[in-house]
Design a protein around this motif. Structure first.
Motif, PDB file in Angstrom:
ATOM      1  N   TYR A  97      59.130  60.057  35.013  1.00 12.13           N
ATOM      2  CA  TYR A  97      60.379  59.578  35.605  1.00 12.13           C
ATOM      3  C   TYR A  97      60.326  58.059  35.645  1.00 12.13           C
ATOM      4  CZ  TYR A  97      57.767  59.172  40.048  1.00 12.13           C
ATOM      5  OH  TYR A  97      56.870  58.860  41.020  1.00 12.13           O
ATOM      6  N   LYS A 112      57.342  55.263  45.521  1.00 12.56           N
ATOM      7  CA  LYS A 112      57.129  54.684  44.189  1.00 12.56           C
ATOM      8  C   LYS A 112      58.243  53.691  43.854  1.00 12.56           C
ATOM      9  CE  LYS A 112      53.308  56.710  43.302  1.00 12.56           C
ATOM     10  NZ  LYS A 112      52.070  55.908  43.258  1.00 12.56           N
ATOM     11  N   HIS A 113      59.466  54.046  44.234  1.00 14.60           N
ATOM     12  CA  HIS A 113      60.581  53.129  44.013  1.00 14.60           C
ATOM     13  C   HIS A 113      60.358  51.826  44.779  1.00 14.60           C
ATOM     14  CE1 HIS A 113      64.579  51.445  45.031  1.00 14.60           C
ATOM     15  NE2 HIS A 113      64.881  51.774  43.770  1.00 14.60           N
ATOM     16  N   ILE A 122      53.469  63.909  41.432  1.00 16.30           N
ATOM     17  CA  ILE A 122      54.266  64.323  42.591  1.00 16.30           C
ATOM     18  C   ILE A 122      53.680  65.587  43.218  1.00 16.30           C
ATOM     19  CG2 ILE A 122      56.597  64.983  43.351  1.00 16.30           C
ATOM     20  CD1 ILE A 122      57.733  63.351  41.078  1.00 16.30           C
ATOM     21  N   ILE A 162      58.565  59.892  46.035  1.00 19.27           N
ATOM     22  CA  ILE A 162      59.317  59.183  44.992  1.00 19.27           C
ATOM     23  C   ILE A 162      59.905  57.894  45.535  1.00 19.27           C
ATOM     24  CG2 ILE A 162      61.304  59.364  43.448  1.00 19.27           C
ATOM     25  CD1 ILE A 162      60.781  62.342  43.248  1.00 19.27           C
ATOM     26  N   ILE A 193      66.541  55.718  40.049  1.00 19.96           N
ATOM     27  CA  ILE A 193      65.450  56.533  39.496  1.00 19.96           C
ATOM     28  C   ILE A 193      66.075  57.536  38.536  1.00 19.96           C
ATOM     29  CG2 ILE A 193      63.662  58.204  40.050  1.00 19.96           C
ATOM     30  CD1 ILE A 193      63.352  56.779  42.738  1.00 19.96           C
ATOM     31  N   SER A 196      55.117  62.473  36.347  1.00 16.99           N
ATOM     32  CA  SER A 196      55.744  63.424  37.283  1.00 16.99           C
ATOM     33  C   SER A 196      54.736  64.386  37.892  1.00 16.99           C
ATOM     34  CB  SER A 196      56.836  64.218  36.563  1.00 16.99           C
ATOM     35  OG  SER A 196      57.867  63.369  36.124  1.00 16.99           O
TER      36      SER A 196
END
Length: 605
Positions: free
Chosen positions: A196, A68-69, A223, A65, A177, A220
């Protein structure tokens, strides 16, 4: 009263029962204690391993995650790095979409590089990352929402505050997020709740004022790729929760689109607590990203991972208890039986029965007591025989002698008269046969059971001589042995039954080359005697029956050769395992019988 009497008879007054009970109690308690501690420490180790695996999976989810951010932040940074792209993006967010399109046409007509197109840049970004479901560009000043989807569709949505909640929703975006806003999802016609959101502000490089927001909706389910190698290594599920308990990711798929009902408990629980059920709980909180990774492992599911271990420990413990109880109990019971045998024998002697014998051959204390007891009774019996039974035995012997109904000398004399009669008539072969028969008969009726090898060979020769005379030139025999073996002792009638089997069953009466050979020799202290003939032999099945008859009980006479079996049994009776009989035969070619026994001298016999 019955229980008390039973306890007194079978427990209190029984030393061996008390030994079994005490030892069994100690063994059971020891094994159960060891099994408990073994299971406790091994199950703790399994639980720790499960939680470690879950923690590793949580860290991979967090890294995924965060990556991705970072990718969204890099998209914005790339906008800032390209001046023309930044100018176009700022113009798009500060003007209407139609004005932006006119500007792009003017740039195109002016041979400007079309690669600086902000819309094209957004399309390229969503095409490069398949995990993106939607890419949203929101203008703070003009309050429109540009939506680019993974299916290569785009929309421009006007978000007037009087008719839409979008401006308010965008004002609440904090840059972290989070779960996509429900009103925004409905506005862009995105029904999927397995999403998300990653948001980043876009600023005007000239004034550094925020002119819009870039919001990316990620799938999601993607993930799950981060923990693709860990699903089978842990139990339970992994959650990624936003600040208000919204579900960003749920590996179990049960809580998407809702607020996690136990979010309030997570801060108050330590390692375990009651959620849906009693569970182990692990949390991982990244810095400044607005979400928390939660690992929930129900204790009941984790217990399933060591259920096999528990069953194995129970099985091994039960087996050890059985062995630890049964084996010593059998040993103690054996000692109890031997002790009771000694007690019963003593009680029989008390009643005057001195013929009882314990006959315990073991070398332990009970065996020594039993042998001493038997030796005492032997000495007592010899004393009684010597003092009280000597006269009775003498009278019994005299009576037995008087009751003899046949006098062997009468038979010898009768055969001698017949032989002399044959000689007087000139029938010499008949006289020779009668003489051999008389000598054989005299040898057979003698009471001795052990003879010299020479005597046994001579009896065998006389028997064969009878049939040589009968068959004349059709039969011949040879008997060979070293002279020094002639004085060696052996069991009487050991060879005659074997020779008789050949005469009765093996000789070929119509042929003239019947031959029987008897040969004895000594090898390494063992006398070996071999009887070989060229008779009819035995069929394989009959030969196998004869060999098998050696192993039958003594009273079984249903199969086999009684003569050979008699020789085998008498040899085994005297010499035990130091002797043997071996039989080999080929149909139509003959039979070979080998016997062997220890070389016994005169004194040793």
């Amino acid at each position: 009263m019955g229980l008390r009497r039973g306890y007194r008879n079978y427990v209190s007054n029984n030393l061996f029962v008390k030994m079994i009970l005490i030892f069994s109690a100690i063994a059971v308690l020891t094994i159960m204690t060891l099994s408990y501690f073994t299971f406790y420490f091994m199950s703790r180790s399994i639980v720790q391993s499960e939680l470690t695996n879950q923690k590793n999976a949580m860290e991979r989810v967090d890294r995924y995650i965060a990556a991705k951010h970072d990718s969204v932040q890099l998209m914005v940074q790339n906008i800032y790095r390209d001046q023309q792209l930044s100018d176009n993006m700022t113009y798009l967010l500060k003007h209407s979409f139609q004005e932006y399109v006119n500007r792009r046409l003017d740039q195109f007509m002016g041979s400007q590089n079309s690669s600086t197109d902000g819309i094209a840049y957004l399309k390229n970004m969503i095409e490069d990352d398949q995990d993106m479901e939607n890419l949203l560009l929101y203008s703070t000043e003009k309050q429109f929402l540009y939506v680019q989807s993974q299916r290569n569709t785009s929309r421009l949505i006007t978000t007037n505050p009087s008719r839409s909640f979008i401006p308010d929703a965008m004002a609440l975006q904090n840059g972290n997020i989070s779960v996509p806003n429900e009103w925004v999802r409905k506005t862009i016609n995105q029904p999927d709740t397995r999403l998300y959101s990653v948001q980043s502000s876009i600023n005007d490089l000239g004034t550094l004022k925020a002119v819009g927001q870039l919001i990316v909706y990620f799938n999601s389910d993607s993930i799950l790729q981060a923990i693709s190698g860990y699903e089978k290594d842990f139990h339970g599920y992994i959650l990624v929760l936003a600040s208000e308990g919204g579900v960003i990711f749920d590996s179990s798929g049960n809580y998407y689109g809702t607020t996690y009902p136990y979010a309030d408990k997570l801060n108050s629980l330590n390692i375990s607590g009651e959620l849906e059920q009693d569970s182990y709980i692990s949390t991982l909180t990244p810095n400044n990203l607005g979400y928390v990774v939660v690992g929930v492992a129900p204790k009941q599911e984790v217990a399933e991972s060591y259920r096999t271990l528990r069953n194995l420990i129970l099985f091994v413990s039960a087996a050890c208890i059985l062995v630890a109880v049964i084996v010593p109990s059998l040993v103690v019971i054996n000692f109890a039986k031997r002790t009771n045998r000694i007690i019963r024998s003593m009680r029989k002697v008390e009643t005057g029965d001195t013929s009882v014998r314990i006959q315990d051959t073991k070398e332990d204390e009970l065996g020594q007591i039993s042998r001493s007891f038997d030796q005492m009774l032997e000495e007592l019996t010899r004393h009684i025989d010597r003092v009280y039974k000597a006269e009775i035995k003498q009278k019994h012997t005299e009576l037995t002698a008087m009751q003899a109904r046949i006098n062997p000398h009468f038979l010898y004399n009768t055969l001698e008269v017949i032989r002399m009669r044959a000689i007087s008539q000139g029938v010499t072969d008949v006289s020779e046969m009668i003489y051999s028969l008389a000598v054989l008969f005299k040898s057979f009726v003698q009471q001795q059971t052990v003879v010299t090898l020479q005597e046994e060979m001579e009896n065998c020769r006389r028997y064969l001589e009878l049939f040589r005379i009968r068959y004349k030139d059709k039969f011949s025999y040879t008997i060979a042995y070293e002279p020094e073996l002639g004085s060696r002792k052996m069991i009487k009638m050991s060879l005659q039954p074997i020779v008789e089997n050949y005469i009765v069953h093996g000789i070929r009466a119509d042929d003239t080359d019947n031959v029987l050979a008897v040969r004895a020799e000594e090898r390494e202290g063992i006398i070996h005697i071999e009887i070989t003939d060229n008779g009819t032999g035995f069929a394989p099945d009959k030969l196998e029956r004869i060999r098998s008859s050696f192993l039958l009980p003594e009273d079984d006479e249903t199969s086999g050769s009684l003569g050979l079996r008699s020789v085998y049994e008498r040899l085994k009776l005297v010499y035990a395992d130091e002797c043997g009989v071996e039989l080999a035969s080929t149909p139509g070619k003959g039979t070979t019988v080998k016997i062997w026994f220890p070389n016994t001298s005169e004194g040793e016999s």
